[in-house]
Design a protein around this motif. Structure first.
Motif, PDB file in Angstrom:
ATOM      1  N   LYS A 208      32.931  36.954  30.474  1.00 18.47           N
ATOM      2  CA  LYS A 208      31.964  37.100  31.562  1.00 18.47           C
ATOM      3  C   LYS A 208      32.244  36.077  32.661  1.00 18.47           C
ATOM      4  O   LYS A 208      32.240  36.414  33.850  1.00 18.47           O
ATOM      5  N   MET A 209      32.500  34.840  32.261  1.00 22.03           N
ATOM      6  CA  MET A 209      32.810  33.805  33.258  1.00 22.03           C
ATOM      7  C   MET A 209      34.040  34.200  34.071  1.00 22.03           C
ATOM      8  O   MET A 209      34.063  34.069  35.293  1.00 22.03           O
ATOM      9  N   THR A 210      35.061  34.696  33.390  1.00 23.29           N
ATOM     10  CA  THR A 210      36.297  35.076  34.059  1.00 23.29           C
ATOM     11  C   THR A 210      36.083  36.290  34.957  1.00 23.29           C
ATOM     12  O   THR A 210      36.549  36.316  36.097  1.00 23.29           O
ATOM     13  N   ALA A 211      35.375  37.294  34.446  1.00 26.14           N
ATOM     14  CA  ALA A 211      35.154  38.521  35.224  1.00 26.14           C
ATOM     15  C   ALA A 211      34.427  38.223  36.532  1.00 26.14           C
ATOM     16  O   ALA A 211      34.823  38.717  37.601  1.00 26.14           O
ATOM     17  N   TYR A 212      33.398  37.420  36.468  1.00 26.49           N
ATOM     18  CA  TYR A 212      32.637  37.126  37.683  1.00 26.49           C
ATOM     19  C   TYR A 212      33.369  36.144  38.601  1.00 26.49           C
ATOM     20  O   TYR A 212      33.102  36.112  39.800  1.00 26.49           O
ATOM     21  N   HIS A 213      34.316  35.398  38.051  1.00 24.73           N
ATOM     22  CA  HIS A 213      35.149  34.530  38.885  1.00 24.73           C
ATOM     23  C   HIS A 213      36.084  35.365  39.771  1.00 24.73           C
ATOM     24  O   HIS A 213      36.522  34.917  40.832  1.00 24.73           O
ATOM     25  N   MET A 214      36.387  36.596  39.357  1.00 29.80           N
ATOM     26  CA  MET A 214      37.271  37.477  40.128  1.00 29.80           C
ATOM     27  C   MET A 214      36.569  38.126  41.315  1.00 29.80           C
ATOM     28  O   MET A 214      37.215  38.647  42.216  1.00 29.80           O
ATOM     29  N   VAL A 215      35.232  38.119  41.322  1.00 29.70           N
ATOM     30  CA  VAL A 215      34.479  38.772  42.396  1.00 29.70           C
ATOM     31  C   VAL A 215      34.821  38.115  43.732  1.00 29.70           C
ATOM     32  O   VAL A 215      34.762  36.901  43.869  1.00 29.70           O
ATOM     33  N   ASN A 216      35.192  38.969  44.689  1.00 28.08           N
ATOM     34  CA  ASN A 216      35.596  38.470  46.006  1.00 28.08           C
ATOM     35  C   ASN A 216      35.017  39.296  47.150  1.00 28.08           C
ATOM     36  O   ASN A 216      35.352  39.080  48.311  1.00 28.08           O
ATOM     37  N   THR A 217      34.183  40.267  46.797  1.00 26.31           N
ATOM     38  CA  THR A 217      33.633  41.181  47.792  1.00 26.31           C
ATOM     39  C   THR A 217      32.206  41.531  47.406  1.00 26.31           C
ATOM     40  O   THR A 217      31.932  41.764  46.231  1.00 26.31           O
ATOM     41  N   LYS A 218      31.309  41.599  48.386  1.00 30.39           N
ATOM     42  CA  LYS A 218      29.958  42.072  48.115  1.00 30.39           C
ATOM     43  C   LYS A 218      30.012  43.576  47.898  1.00 30.39           C
ATOM     44  O   LYS A 218      30.831  44.268  48.517  1.00 30.39           O
ATOM     45  N   ASP A 219      29.146  44.094  47.047  1.00 26.75           N
ATOM     46  CA  ASP A 219      29.131  45.535  46.780  1.00 26.75           C
ATOM     47  C   ASP A 219      29.061  46.353  48.060  1.00 26.75           C
ATOM     48  O   ASP A 219      29.720  47.372  48.186  1.00 26.75           O
ATOM     49  N   SER A 220      28.303  45.903  49.047  1.00 31.37           N
ATOM     50  CA  SER A 220      28.135  46.650  50.293  1.00 31.37           C
ATOM     51  C   SER A 220      29.386  46.633  51.171  1.00 31.37           C
ATOM     52  O   SER A 220      29.510  47.432  52.085  1.00 31.37           O
TER      53      SER A 220
END
Length: 137
Positions: free
Chosen positions: A116-128
């Motif tokens: 979970k920590m790794t997956a959310y660290h990859m987030v680079n864009t807002k859903d919108s």
């Protein structure tokens, strides 16, 4: 019961066990309407790299680093628009794969908390902000 003295790599069945988990995981990813557009149609190389990375990440030999260098996950994923929704869907597929392989609940929870920590660290864009014509991972 989950034996914390043994590495998750060992508890998962070493490379062969991780390879089976990854195969199940990518069969789920390929059917997921949110995730499948981010990945190539042929997931062979992607699954190979994921097996190498997870082997290393879960306490096994540094297979990924030996073949590809430092994982640099965030940098490698930066060209692709990854949102919170993508991270959540990725984790849901991994959880379903782990459940299919009948992992002990304590082990599954431990692994998912690390992922979970790794997956959310990859987030680079807002859903919108997610574009429809994104390249693939």
């Amino acid at each position: 019961m989950f034996d914390e003295t043994k590495s998750p790599y060992y508890l998962l069945g070493e490379r062969e066990g991780i390879q089976k988990l990854v195969t199940t995981f990518y069969s789920l990813v390929s059917q997921d309407s949110l995730l499948s557009p981010l990945f190539p149609k042929d997931l062979t190389e992607t699954a190979h790299k994921q097996t190498q990375f997870l082997s290393q990440f879960f306490g096994g030999p540094p297979l990924y680093t030996e073949e590809h260098g430092h994982p640099m996950l965030r940098a490698r994923h930066m060209p692709f628009p990854i949102t919170d929704s993508h991270a959540k869907a990725w984790l849901a597929c991994m959880e379903r794969a782990m459940t299919a392989h009948k992992l002990e609940p304590e082990l599954q929870n431990f692994l998912l908390s690390r992922l979970k920590m790794t997956a959310y660290h990859m987030v680079n864009t807002k859903d919108s902000e997610r574009g429809e014509n994104a390249d693939t991972v």
